[in-house]
Design a protein around this motif. Sequence first.
Motif, PDB file in Angstrom:
ATOM      1  N   SER A 147       5.590  23.880  53.573  1.00 24.12           N
ATOM      2  CA  SER A 147       7.013  23.521  53.308  1.00 24.12           C
ATOM      3  C   SER A 147       7.312  22.034  52.844  1.00 24.12           C
ATOM      4  N   ASP A 148       8.768  21.265  52.524  1.00 18.64           N
ATOM      5  CA  ASP A 148       9.189  20.361  51.569  1.00 18.64           C
ATOM      6  C   ASP A 148       9.256  19.393  52.109  1.00 18.64           C
ATOM      7  N   GLN A 149       8.285  19.132  53.636  1.00 12.13           N
ATOM      8  CA  GLN A 149       8.017  17.473  53.851  1.00 12.13           C
ATOM      9  C   GLN A 149       6.663  16.939  53.528  1.00 12.13           C
ATOM     10  N   PHE A 150       5.807  17.486  52.559  1.00 11.80           N
ATOM     11  CA  PHE A 150       4.615  17.187  52.814  1.00 11.80           C
ATOM     12  C   PHE A 150       4.564  16.120  51.239  1.00 11.80           C
ATOM     13  N   SER A 151       3.893  14.816  51.783  1.00 12.61           N
ATOM     14  CA  SER A 151       3.766  13.530  51.110  1.00 12.61           C
ATOM     15  C   SER A 151       2.512  14.101  49.945  1.00 12.61           C
ATOM     16  N   ILE A 152       2.403  14.217  49.028  1.00 12.18           N
ATOM     17  CA  ILE A 152       1.506  14.310  47.974  1.00 12.18           C
ATOM     18  C   ILE A 152       0.771  12.960  47.769  1.00 12.18           C
ATOM     19  N   GLU A 153       2.417  11.864  47.898  1.00 14.00           N
ATOM     20  CA  GLU A 153       1.385  10.642  47.503  1.00 14.00           C
ATOM     21  C   GLU A 153       0.595   9.585  48.689  1.00 14.00           C
ATOM     22  N   GLU A 154       1.172  10.323  49.849  1.00  9.74           N
ATOM     23  CA  GLU A 154       0.298   9.028  51.384  1.00  9.74           C
ATOM     24  C   GLU A 154      -0.334  10.030  51.251  1.00  9.74           C
ATOM     25  N   PHE A 155      -1.124  11.088  50.730  1.00  7.61           N
ATOM     26  CA  PHE A 155      -2.387  12.196  50.758  1.00  7.61           C
ATOM     27  C   PHE A 155      -3.612  11.800  49.883  1.00  7.61           C
TER      28      PHE A 155
ATOM     29  N   LEU B 226      -3.075  23.094  46.605  1.00  6.30           N
ATOM     30  CA  LEU B 226      -2.294  22.116  46.669  1.00  6.30           C
ATOM     31  C   LEU B 226      -1.561  22.231  44.910  1.00  6.30           C
ATOM     32  N   ASP B 227      -3.061  22.363  44.130  1.00  2.42           N
ATOM     33  CA  ASP B 227      -2.083  22.582  42.880  1.00  2.42           C
ATOM     34  C   ASP B 227      -1.619  23.664  42.786  1.00  2.42           C
ATOM     35  N   SER B 228      -1.804  24.768  43.455  1.00  2.00           N
ATOM     36  CA  SER B 228      -0.721  25.741  43.449  1.00  2.00           C
ATOM     37  C   SER B 228       0.252  25.868  43.379  1.00  2.00           C
ATOM     38  N   VAL B 229       0.881  24.914  44.151  1.00  2.00           N
ATOM     39  CA  VAL B 229       2.195  24.279  44.310  1.00  2.00           C
ATOM     40  C   VAL B 229       2.650  23.733  43.461  1.00  2.00           C
ATOM     41  N   PRO B 230       4.092  24.859  43.004  1.00  2.00           N
ATOM     42  CA  PRO B 230       4.866  24.177  42.237  1.00  2.00           C
ATOM     43  C   PRO B 230       5.632  23.393  41.923  1.00  2.00           C
ATOM     44  N   ASP B 231       5.850  22.828  44.341  1.00  2.00           N
ATOM     45  CA  ASP B 231       6.522  21.871  44.205  1.00  2.00           C
ATOM     46  C   ASP B 231       5.648  20.475  44.046  1.00  2.00           C
ATOM     47  N   ILE B 232       4.830  20.214  44.229  1.00  2.00           N
ATOM     48  CA  ILE B 232       3.658  19.249  44.020  1.00  2.00           C
ATOM     49  C   ILE B 232       2.729  18.608  42.853  1.00  2.00           C
TER      50      ILE B 232
END
Length: 725
Positions: A164-172, A198-204
């Motif tokens: 997903s491209d909608q996941f917000s790491i800041e809110e999590f 989550l660390d394995s996701v390039p965009d996060i």
Amino acid sequence: MADVVIPAAVLRNLSDKLYEKRKNAALEIEGIVKLLAAAGDHEKISAVINLLTTEFICSPQAHHRKGGLIGLAAATVGLTTEAAQHLEKIVKPVLDAFGDQDSRVRYYACEALYNIAKVVRGDFIIFFNEIFDAICKLSADSDANVQSAAHLLDRLVKDIVTESDQFSIEEFIPLLRERMHVLNPYVRQFLVGWITVLDSVPDIDMLGFLPDFLDGLFNMLSDSSHEIRQQADSALSEFLQEIKNSPSVDYGRMAEILVQRAASSDEFTRLTAITWINEFVKLGGDQLVPYYADILGAILPCISDKEEKIRVVARETNEELRAIKADPTAGFDVRAILFIAKRQLLTEWEATRIEALHWISTLLNRHRSEVLSFLNEIFDTLLKALSDPADEVVLLVLEVHACIAKDLQHFHELLVFLVHNFRIDHSLLEKRGALIIRRLCVLLDAERVYRKLSTILEGEADLDFASIMVQALNLILLTSSELAELRDLLKQSLVNSAGTDLFVSLYASWCHSPEAIISLCLLAQTYQHASTVIQSLVEEDINVRFLVQLDKLIRLLETPIFAYLRLQLLEPGRYTWLLKALNGLLMLLPQQSAAFKILRTRLKTVPSYSFSGDQVEQTSSGNPYSHILHHIPSGSQISEDGDVNQDVGTSNSHNGINFTTRLHQFEQKQKQHRVHAKAQAKSRKISTSSSKDVQRLEESQHQPPLGNNGPLSRSSRKGPGQLQL
């Protein structure tokens, strides 16, 4: 409206206790909702969802709640792409069921949410935090089936998030940070799993938020479960590698965490923390300057760690940190570093105390003015460190003190405190005195040290201590290789103004001890004055303490240091006063003592002639030099050129030394000692007498009272013809 859309038979089956009936009813609902969605009748769809929620999921009957959950999942499947607008009404009741008291209801809640997630996929992300929290709790559920269902749901949610491209790491992150301190092992595995994914996701960018959950990961390193420790270590290793490769890292916040974890009681946690600190010191650069004191506070205790791996990394880190030449203008806090070093000086670990002293020494060399401005805050601790049980620590402390004592004021304070310490702790003087004095003489110039100590001791009020201290200094002067130059200077006291000045300077305090004065005179080759001092001694001066010190001196006369003196005995005609002084010492020694035998043996080797040009005078006396002493006037000194000089023991001065004044100075000081000794003896006598009086009083109080059977006093006894009244 909803009950009209859904037949009553379907609703009955949906709450049936049999799973097959509930499943078939759910399939019916799926079909009904699909038709409604195709017709665009979302009002009726909402009514169906409300019915399933209020009449089933909120029912007190467990089978109703199970049916409601499977019904909501079926409705979502029927909605397919139209589910997004009804998703909040569907997901919220299912999540509430995650906390149901009935484990089967919780199981069906997981199953329902799993089916819902499969349908809505990315639209599901808006509820991620609530879903994550719910799954987190169920991962530690007491029911194994519920745990298994939660794990299946968890894997699906991870897949959805990673795509997903909608996941917000800041809110999590706030939620993750809050949950990181949970101790349950299942929850910990769940959390580490999410961090890794989550660390394995390039965009996060998990590295940017690492300070928020780093402490929690370190906390897991001490978990009782080997698997959890391994997972946490693997995650930390991956993050450390990312830090090494990242151009921008917030070292400061993480440094604070690492400092705390370096003091952990768990060995593996300490090793990991100190390893991270090691890398941070190498990589952090200017970012870490404000944290140097905290980092040092973590490193120094680890230098003495019981685990060798930790000690090795800590030492390496310590050297790396000390090699960095940070400037106070760049935020380097000299005062904070000094306080860390001061605190570590008080630890029980020798290696740590040594490194703390190395840091103080380094700061003195690099930032002397700043260190001296804070000196009052650490000086007492540095002075007390002179009593450290480890020799290496004492030697390093002395080096630090020597560096500080380049300033005259600090030099004076150091020696005053040193004398004070020796006064209150005689064992320190006995065990460490020689080491401390010798090292200070090397670091601060022997003559300067001895002159200052002599000045301090000259006016010492504690006469007993003054005598002991002077005897100790005298012994060091006579035996230490570090003071060879000082001895050479004293040997020139009669011919060199510098030697004369030193002799007079030491004489003032050496007066506290007759043995020390005699030694000083023999060293300075003022033999006539030595003889005069010996003859000035009175009965009270010759006590056991005096004889013990005299015994030491006689033995020292046989050492290489006094070889020159023994060689002078080959020319008795030139060194008559030396013979007289030694003979005087011999007369003071008990005949049966070893020292008497040593000195008598030495004096027997003196040639029985004196040189006067080519003339050799023989003597038949049993005393080999009595003939010489008999013919030389008592007020003469034979100089090394063979001339008879004016008496330097009674004349006003010789090369600037007024021996008459010196002798008076000695006699006055010894008089003070005798008065002091008599006062002490009287005090002891009074104390002993008082103790005996108290003892007699106590004994009298325990005697039986006088009576018919008791002893009669003289006044109560009846004589012949007397009547008893």
